[in-house]
Scaffold this active site. Sequence first.
Site, PDB file in Angstrom:
ATOM      1  CG  ASP A   1      -2.274   0.901  -3.033  1.00  0.00           C
ATOM      2  OD1 ASP A   1      -1.085   1.444  -3.037  1.00  0.00           O
ATOM      3  OD2 ASP A   1      -3.114   1.444  -2.240  1.00  0.00           O
ATOM      4  CG  ASN A   2      -1.775   4.279  -4.593  1.00  0.00           C
ATOM      5  OD1 ASN A   2      -2.779   4.046  -3.964  1.00  0.00           O
ATOM      6  ND2 ASN A   2      -0.741   4.807  -3.593  1.00  0.00           N
TER       7      ASN A   2
ATOM      8  CE  LYS B   1      -6.231   0.621   2.172  1.00  0.00           C
ATOM      9  NZ  LYS B   1      -5.221   1.655   1.977  1.00  0.00           N
TER      10      LYS B   1
ATOM     11  CG  HIS C   1      -9.881   1.236   0.950  1.00  0.00           C
ATOM     12  ND1 HIS C   1      -9.136   2.242   0.716  1.00  0.00           N
ATOM     13  CD2 HIS C   1     -11.303   2.054   1.195  1.00  0.00           C
ATOM     14  CE1 HIS C   1      -9.443   3.542   1.009  1.00  0.00           C
ATOM     15  NE2 HIS C   1     -10.761   3.360   1.459  1.00  0.00           N
TER      16      HIS C   1
ATOM     17  NE  ARG D   1      -5.630  -0.940  -1.882  1.00  0.00           N
ATOM     18  CZ  ARG D   1      -4.838  -1.680  -1.098  1.00  0.00           C
ATOM     19  NH1 ARG D   1      -5.072  -2.730  -0.849  1.00  0.00           N
ATOM     20  NH2 ARG D   1      -3.572  -1.235  -0.756  1.00  0.00           N
TER      21      ARG D   1
ATOM     22  CG  HIS E   1      -2.017   3.943   3.857  1.00  0.00           C
ATOM     23  ND1 HIS E   1      -2.146   5.020   5.023  1.00  0.00           N
ATOM     24  CD2 HIS E   1      -2.833   4.375   2.761  1.00  0.00           C
ATOM     25  CE1 HIS E   1      -3.422   5.930   4.389  1.00  0.00           C
ATOM     26  NE2 HIS E   1      -3.631   5.128   2.994  1.00  0.00           N
TER      27      HIS E   1
ATOM     28  CG  ASP F   1      -1.954   0.910   1.165  1.00  0.00           C
ATOM     29  OD1 ASP F   1      -1.949   1.747   0.376  1.00  0.00           O
ATOM     30  OD2 ASP F   1      -2.908   0.843   1.882  1.00  0.00           O
ATOM     31  CG  ASP F   2      -0.100   5.017   0.180  1.00  0.00           C
ATOM     32  OD1 ASP F   2      -0.802   4.557  -0.831  1.00  0.00           O
ATOM     33  OD2 ASP F   2      -0.233   5.448   0.910  1.00  0.00           O
TER      34      ASP F   2
ATOM     35  CB  SER G   1      -6.904   3.784   4.558  1.00  0.00           C
ATOM     36  OG  SER G   1      -6.717   3.706   3.103  1.00  0.00           O
TER      37      SER G   1
ATOM     38  CE  LYS H   1      -2.785   7.349  -1.283  1.00  0.00           C
ATOM     39  NZ  LYS H   1      -2.856   6.823   0.089  1.00  0.00           N
TER      40      LYS H   1
ATOM     41  CB  CYS I   1      -6.246   3.169  -1.650  1.00  0.00           C
ATOM     42  SG  CYS I   1      -6.588   1.772  -0.990  1.00  0.00           S
TER      43      CYS I   1
END
Lengths: 474, 474
Positions: free
Chosen positions: A293-294, A142, A144, A89, A241, A45-46, A167, A314, A85
């Site tokens: 994810d990004n 996660k 989301h 996803r 994240h 994540d991130d 998140s 991001k 996010c």
Amino acid sequence: MKQFALILYKTKFHPFLLFPLFVICTLSTEARAAAKPNVIVIYADDLGYGDLACFGHPTIKTPHLDQMAAEGMKFTQFYSAAPVCTPSRAALLTGRYPIRSGMCSDKRRVLFPDSGGGLQASEVTLAEALKETGYKTACVGKWHLGHLPQFLPTSHGFDSYFGIPYSNDMDRVAERKLRRKIFLKPKVEYWNVPLMRNQEVIERPADQTTITKRYTKEAIKFIKGNQKQPFYLYLAHSMPHVPLFRSKALEDTSRRGLYGDVIEEIDWSVGQILQTLKDQGLDQNTIVWFSSDNGPWLIFNEQGGSAGLLREGKGSTWEGGMREPTLAWWPGHISSGSVTHELGSTMDIFTTSIQLAGGKVPSDRVVDGVDLSSVLLGTGESPRKEMAFYRGTKLMAFRKGPWKAHFITKPAYGREPFKEHHPPVLYHLEHDPSEKYDVAKANPEVIKSIKAAAEKHQQSIKPVPSQLEIPLKK
Amino acid sequence: MKQFALILYKTKFHPFLLFPLFVICTLSTEARAAAKPNVIVIYADDLGYGDLACFGHPTIKTPHLDQMAAEGMKFTQFYSAAPVCTPSRAALLTGRYPIRSGMCSDKRRVLFPDSGGGLQASEVTLAEALKETGYKTACVGKWHLGHLPQFLPTSHGFDSYFGIPYSNDMDRVAERKLRRKIFLKPKVEYWNVPLMRNQEVIERPADQTTITKRYTKEAIKFIKGNQKQPFYLYLAHSMPHVPLFRSKALEDTSRRGLYGDVIEEIDWSVGQILQTLKDQGLDQNTIVWFSSDNGPWLIFNEQGGSAGLLREGKGSTWEGGMREPTLAWWPGHISSGSVTHELGSTMDIFTTSIQLAGGKVPSDRVVDGVDLSSVLLGTGESPRKEMAFYRGTKLMAFRKGPWKAHFITKPAYGREPFKEHHPPVLYHLEHDPSEKYDVAKANPEVIKSIKAAAEKHQQSIKPVPSQLEIPLKK
């Protein structure tokens, strides 16, 4: 078959001469069907393009991911389908740009605890598609994609779920004293994000210091307990994240500080997963993906990651927002230590996995994912030649071959308005991965071709209501 | 030996009990002396920290350098001693900051064809130091430490020289017609840089399209012809300094365009060198270094390189100007696939090589290079804990441990004046390699400590006349 017989007849070959060929064809089809490889998708994540040692970070140590790259394939031009996010996803799980599923919006970029929407039941997730061909499925980490029961993983084809529904920075509980003073931004007292098993909250606030370790334990338990049939494991880490947390064992161990500790714990986790597969003799029959994810969240100073040589992070449709450090591992199938410059996207994990499993890619809707088997197996080029870059519902930029045209730009954060470009800003991403040197003037024919491709893409989009704008009913 | 006997006497140990230890000590000393490893330094020109695949570039392919890294050691925090050519090369060859040898200036940053100065005879080069212990020496490639006979490689300890005496973009011959029009910037008709063998010009203009190939051929010839005694080869590629040239075989072969073609030819060259060493059975007794003189020249758009996640490039004392993609290769001695985060500098190649050769590091002057053997052999930390960042004669910044303080900043190019900072701008380079987040306010004690270290360093500097300001006598 008729044509085949005809050819045999015309060529006057005795059919038996072709028997060995027939056996080979049958075997390879059968072998493929019989194999039904397990699929594991590890999603950070991130995490930024430049945050792993094998992608050039100078001080973060990622020996297990480096080993995964050395035993597998490294993608240098692999994209998530959104720079934030929730839509990213949604695309990973459905193989479709989020604009097709309503999982994006120009008002709220992701889902929040006060959102009432989520991924619609009409969408076909990778879990559902693989389940149909006999896979056991688990989601760890996660989610989301909606926290209401009808949107949770167990309503979307996953046999089980263990993780946080959105998140880790949502659900902040502020310091009581400070909350009264309206003009002071309240300090966070604690993060109240829940930890769930299937549809039940089992811990609140989730103890995030042990969360990466616990996700890993759950993932290993699932792998060990599911060897009678193929399985699909979606392991979506909550980290890196912000707020950043890591186990006691990792505290202050990285040269890169807290952020480094966190990445190095994810690296440890990857090592545990791969070792488990080797120990269980599953390595030759399990394809493991690692991606994010990004891009990195650059507004958090040293607690945000790095996109390496890529521009921005991001939230942005510059490369740093959507190009991800991606690895694929499948010993005995993917050549060890291979590096591919072919295009790929997280949406392609959907299509590739279903094809490898002998399942059915939905044919009643547009699926944007392509089958990357040829890239993985080293037998050919990627069928992906294009990539669309959305911010919410806006098509900001479009890549075709090595060229990327930005029709609209806007920094990831801040009040600067959307800026339209006529002609678009154009970069040759393989010559200029940092998107520094606009070459639009010299290449009008490229612009024309990209515009045509982008228009064709947009014609395939049917408007659907945004799920991100639906409020929670009270 | 007296003390050793005394210990034996006092401990009442029988000397024979210590015999095995004695043998081991003797052997290791002898082995080290007997070995006298060959030393090869491959030096690129204007190559950026982010320009090799093994340092994270997404589209430049460097399989041979990647292999060199996989078989050797990758340095992630290794510095040249200046952000431009002449001073950087002076430091590499003398193990001293260029300010000590007068090989820097605030008026002219490098030597030009109209310069009358050069590296002084009083300086001890690595070639001279190794020659003294029995090495054969050769310089192949770009020199740029003075083009007059008394400054050329053959006057500085090299048995032979083949290459260009200064940068490949100097000595431009302009289009005749355009030259008459004063207000028009004349277009280059051709680059008139000479190619020399020893002290003779053998070709002018040098055919740069074949230059990387010819350097490689010369280097291999030297290796093959010098196996009766240890050797030192300094192979300083002219590329990827603009104007860019590459062999026909490499034309339009790289995804990264012309710049990529050029890097991929250097990569090919490295492969040839390493393969020759293996073929000749010299690999276990030859230490090969690969590095660059300074960061990428960012004013040339797609024809300039990339510093990856580092800030700025050539000419600047930000990290992008002086941190270099560095590899060390010495099979059987350096652990394969090792990555070190220890500090190193091109000046340390001087001291390390002399130590490994059993030679004498000059003791009548300050030598800034340290012995990196412990890092290479994996036996300990780097003795280097500090690094000074000069622009001309100005101490712009100073690194101590992971911290770097900028006392003065200025962009690499442009008219923006020097900007003094009180307090200095401070970065934690291991947390924040991109030098984005100034943490001076929170760390006054670090600033104090760096200032003290920088002052101590400056006290060791004795002013010498600049060689870069001396005009050529006509």
